[in-house]
Design an enzyme around this catalytic site. Sequence first.
Site, PDB file in Angstrom:
ATOM      1  N   HIS A 307       0.933  -1.306  -0.293  1.00  0.00           N
ATOM      2  CA  HIS A 307      -0.114   0.147   0.153  1.00  0.00           C
ATOM      3  C   HIS A 307       0.991   1.220   0.140  1.00  0.00           C
ATOM      4  O   HIS A 307       2.020   1.197   0.826  1.00  0.00           O
ATOM      5  CB  HIS A 307      -0.798   0.116   1.331  1.00  0.00           C
ATOM      6  CG  HIS A 307      -2.328   0.929   0.997  1.00  0.00           C
ATOM      7  ND1 HIS A 307      -1.801   2.238   1.301  1.00  0.00           N
ATOM      8  CD2 HIS A 307      -3.258   0.710   0.816  1.00  0.00           C
ATOM      9  CE1 HIS A 307      -3.082   2.710   1.148  1.00  0.00           C
ATOM     10  NE2 HIS A 307      -3.757   1.794   0.701  1.00  0.00           N
ATOM     11  N   ASP A 364      -8.339  -5.067  -0.177  1.00  0.00           N
ATOM     12  CA  ASP A 364      -8.750  -5.949  -1.066  1.00  0.00           C
ATOM     13  C   ASP A 364      -8.382  -7.363  -1.011  1.00  0.00           C
ATOM     14  O   ASP A 364      -8.907  -8.330  -1.440  1.00  0.00           O
ATOM     15  CB  ASP A 364      -7.989  -5.581  -2.327  1.00  0.00           C
ATOM     16  CG  ASP A 364      -8.437  -4.116  -2.784  1.00  0.00           C
ATOM     17  OD1 ASP A 364      -7.671  -3.145  -2.670  1.00  0.00           O
ATOM     18  OD2 ASP A 364      -9.506  -4.064  -3.055  1.00  0.00           O
TER      19      ASP A 364
HETATM   20  C1  SDX Z   1      -6.174   0.115  -2.976  1.00  0.00           C
HETATM   21  O1  SDX Z   1      -4.365   4.506  -2.040  1.00  0.00           O
HETATM   22  C2  SDX Z   1      -5.213   4.045  -1.367  1.00  0.00           C
HETATM   23  O2  SDX Z   1      -5.749   4.471  -0.183  1.00  0.00           O
HETATM   24  C3  SDX Z   1      -6.056   3.139  -2.184  1.00  0.00           C
HETATM   25  C4  SDX Z   1      -6.909   2.196  -1.334  1.00  0.00           C
HETATM   26  C5  SDX Z   1      -8.137   2.985  -1.143  1.00  0.00           C
HETATM   27  O3  SDX Z   1      -9.150   2.461  -0.372  1.00  0.00           O
HETATM   28  O4  SDX Z   1      -8.425   3.946  -1.709  1.00  0.00           O
HETATM   29  O5  SDX Z   1      -6.476   1.654  -0.149  1.00  0.00           O
HETATM   30  C6  SDX Z   1      -7.177   0.879  -2.125  1.00  0.00           C
HETATM   31  O6  SDX Z   1      -6.112   0.575  -3.912  1.00  0.00           O
HETATM   32  C7  SDX Z   1      -5.440  -0.707  -2.101  1.00  0.00           C
HETATM   33  C8  SDX Z   1      -4.052  -1.349  -2.897  1.00  0.00           C
HETATM   34  C9  SDX Z   1      -4.797  -2.264  -3.907  1.00  0.00           C
HETATM   35  N1  SDX Z   1      -3.706  -2.722  -4.959  1.00  0.00           N
HETATM   36  C10 SDX Z   1      -2.926  -3.871  -4.880  1.00  0.00           C
HETATM   37  O7  SDX Z   1      -3.133  -4.723  -3.991  1.00  0.00           O
HETATM   38  C11 SDX Z   1      -2.200  -4.241  -5.928  1.00  0.00           C
HETATM   39  C12 SDX Z   1      -0.728  -4.734  -5.499  1.00  0.00           C
HETATM   40  N2  SDX Z   1      -0.023  -3.742  -4.789  1.00  0.00           N
HETATM   41  C13 SDX Z   1       0.892  -2.967  -5.466  1.00  0.00           C
HETATM   42  O8  SDX Z   1       0.750  -2.743  -6.796  1.00  0.00           O
HETATM   43  C14 SDX Z   1       1.503  -1.783  -4.719  1.00  0.00           C
HETATM   44  O9  SDX Z   1       1.855  -2.074  -3.398  1.00  0.00           O
HETATM   45  C15 SDX Z   1       0.651  -0.466  -4.489  1.00  0.00           C
HETATM   46  C16 SDX Z   1       0.182  -0.039  -5.919  1.00  0.00           C
HETATM   47  C17 SDX Z   1      -0.546  -0.858  -3.919  1.00  0.00           C
HETATM   48  C18 SDX Z   1       1.356   0.698  -3.651  1.00  0.00           C
HETATM   49  O10 SDX Z   1       2.412   1.014  -4.719  1.00  0.00           O
HETATM   50  P1  SDX Z   1       3.534   1.849  -4.398  1.00  0.00           P
HETATM   51  O11 SDX Z   1       3.207   2.699  -3.141  1.00  0.00           O
HETATM   52  O12 SDX Z   1       3.933   2.821  -5.537  1.00  0.00           O
HETATM   53  O13 SDX Z   1       5.003   1.158  -3.898  1.00  0.00           O
HETATM   54  P2  SDX Z   1       6.018   0.714  -4.707  1.00  0.00           P
HETATM   55  O14 SDX Z   1       5.533   0.225  -6.129  1.00  0.00           O
HETATM   56  O15 SDX Z   1       7.102   1.692  -4.989  1.00  0.00           O
HETATM   57  O16 SDX Z   1       6.687  -0.452  -4.067  1.00  0.00           O
HETATM   58  C19 SDX Z   1       7.785  -0.528  -3.167  1.00  0.00           C
HETATM   59  C20 SDX Z   1       8.507  -1.936  -3.171  1.00  0.00           C
HETATM   60  C21 SDX Z   1       8.883  -2.022  -4.760  1.00  0.00           C
HETATM   61  O17 SDX Z   1       9.863  -2.883  -4.585  1.00  0.00           O
HETATM   62  P3  SDX Z   1      11.531  -2.082  -4.668  1.00  0.00           P
HETATM   63  O18 SDX Z   1      11.556  -1.344  -5.933  1.00  0.00           O
HETATM   64  O19 SDX Z   1      11.645  -1.326  -3.603  1.00  0.00           O
HETATM   65  O20 SDX Z   1      12.409  -3.335  -4.818  1.00  0.00           O
HETATM   66  O21 SDX Z   1       7.564  -2.818  -2.907  1.00  0.00           O
HETATM   67  C22 SDX Z   1       7.458  -3.749  -3.968  1.00  0.00           C
HETATM   68  C23 SDX Z   1       7.770  -2.814  -5.239  1.00  0.00           C
HETATM   69  O22 SDX Z   1       8.350  -3.791  -6.037  1.00  0.00           O
HETATM   70  N3  SDX Z   1       5.868  -4.165  -4.054  1.00  0.00           N
HETATM   71  C24 SDX Z   1       5.545  -5.413  -4.365  1.00  0.00           C
HETATM   72  C25 SDX Z   1       4.166  -5.391  -4.089  1.00  0.00           C
HETATM   73  N4  SDX Z   1       3.835  -3.950  -3.852  1.00  0.00           N
HETATM   74  C26 SDX Z   1       4.952  -2.929  -3.880  1.00  0.00           C
HETATM   75  N5  SDX Z   1       6.134  -6.491  -4.657  1.00  0.00           N
HETATM   76  C27 SDX Z   1       5.328  -7.514  -4.906  1.00  0.00           C
HETATM   77  N6  SDX Z   1       4.011  -7.541  -4.656  1.00  0.00           N
HETATM   78  C28 SDX Z   1       3.239  -6.466  -4.398  1.00  0.00           C
HETATM   79  N7  SDX Z   1       1.975  -6.318  -4.050  1.00  0.00           N
END
Ligand code: SDX
Length: 423
Positions: A307, A364
Amino acid sequence: MANTMTMTDNRTGKSWEFPILSGTKGPDVVDIGSFYSQTGMFTFDQGYTSTASCKSAITFIDGEKGELMHRGYDIAWLAENKKFLDVVYLLLYKKLPSKEELESFRLELKQRSYINEKMLKLFDALPDKAHPMAALQSTVAMMSAYYKRDMNIDDISDFMELAKRLVAKIPTIIAFYYRHVRGFPQIYPDLDRGFVENFLYMLRAFPHDRVDLKPIEVKAFEAVLLLHADHEQNASTSTVRAVGSTHAHPYASISAGIGALWGHAHGGANEGVIRQLEEIGTPERVDEFIARAKDKNDPFRLMGFGHRVYKNFDPRAKVLGKLRDQLIDEIGIDTNLIKVAKRIEEIALNDEYFVSRKLYPNVDFNSGLILKALGIPNEMFAAIFVMGRVPGWLSQWMEQKENAPVKITRPRQLYVGAVDQAK
Ligand code: SDX
């Protein structure tokens, strides 16, 4: 000591001061509104990871502690003690309703739960199996043609009429579309049923079968909607505000918010969770997918984990986790899905890759399993998220309007493209 931050350009030694503002809770902010006029430079913050876009009194999240509150009420307390319509009222009217206010609000919504039947012709124009979010986003945009007459969106009573129409009609639109694509006879809202129960009724009933819902089903669905009601300046809420900042009509803003929520990184993640659990199929295959999630060269991400704000358990996931297990005990679900989900949780909550990045289950992860257990098709999950979130979007749209003058949302950029191509 002045409440300011000094920034210095080390290339020239030039410094500038910017005011520091404090809210009632959470990090202070540095007001950089004059940054460009003072420095001739822009700030850069891709995805707005460190940028506050507005002042708001609606929702507050403490991402480190995993806390969430709406207008000062903790989400776990609201989920335990209140119903979805209480929270809708709290978001829109800025206070929890008395018993009488809630009853009157419930009646107003019932009176607005029907839709202009001409709107249903849109469904015939959609190809078979068009995603419910395509139908929902189009129908909400179309509402501006059907319900915008004589509506002054600068008048709070006109806005509240629009808000009640959207909250009341979106469940009907979703249920009607679900039945339309299946060729089922339409079931109209049963005004003797509660707001939340009525939706499940409209999905499941037939003229010969008025269905009896189990209390745990209504309780679980109530919690899903309540826990999705608002969530600060997430991608879809920021979209609603951005469209509203152009003085576009609220129906256009909400329709744009639906489009933003559709993405699997956002509101489409609940559908993504179930599709992922089904693809993994058995607990034995979980390790293979965990390895893919950790592989920088693989775009695969673990749906329902991570998140932008929460670097701890999403408090909503905690509430839903308890309900998920209670619901599944009482009505059952494909046990393999649960075994796979629990195996993922078990690994991800101990694996260094997830722990070091503070990737916890988000809302989710469990909402998908609850909706699946309720017999709601995967492709409808994001639409259910919209049903929960629309009061939050409306309250944020209204707050932006109240904090006039509304400045149009217009970020700048760092240009890295070609120059001097044709002299
Ligand atoms: C919602 O914002 C809100 O409030 C949204 C929400 C709401 O109520 O409105 O809460 C609802 O959208 C919840 C999130 C639902 N999405 C998912 O479950 C999809 C999977 N999650 C990711 O795509 C991700 O975690 C996000 C999009 C939710 C957040 O992404 P960020 O904040 O841009 O973080 P990032 O991509 O910079 O990740 C940081 C690190 C990265 O690795 P490094 O580059 O540091 O090595 O964490 C890794 C990412 O690759 N990472 C994951 C991951 N989420 C982050 N690796 C594997 N699986 C994941 N799910």
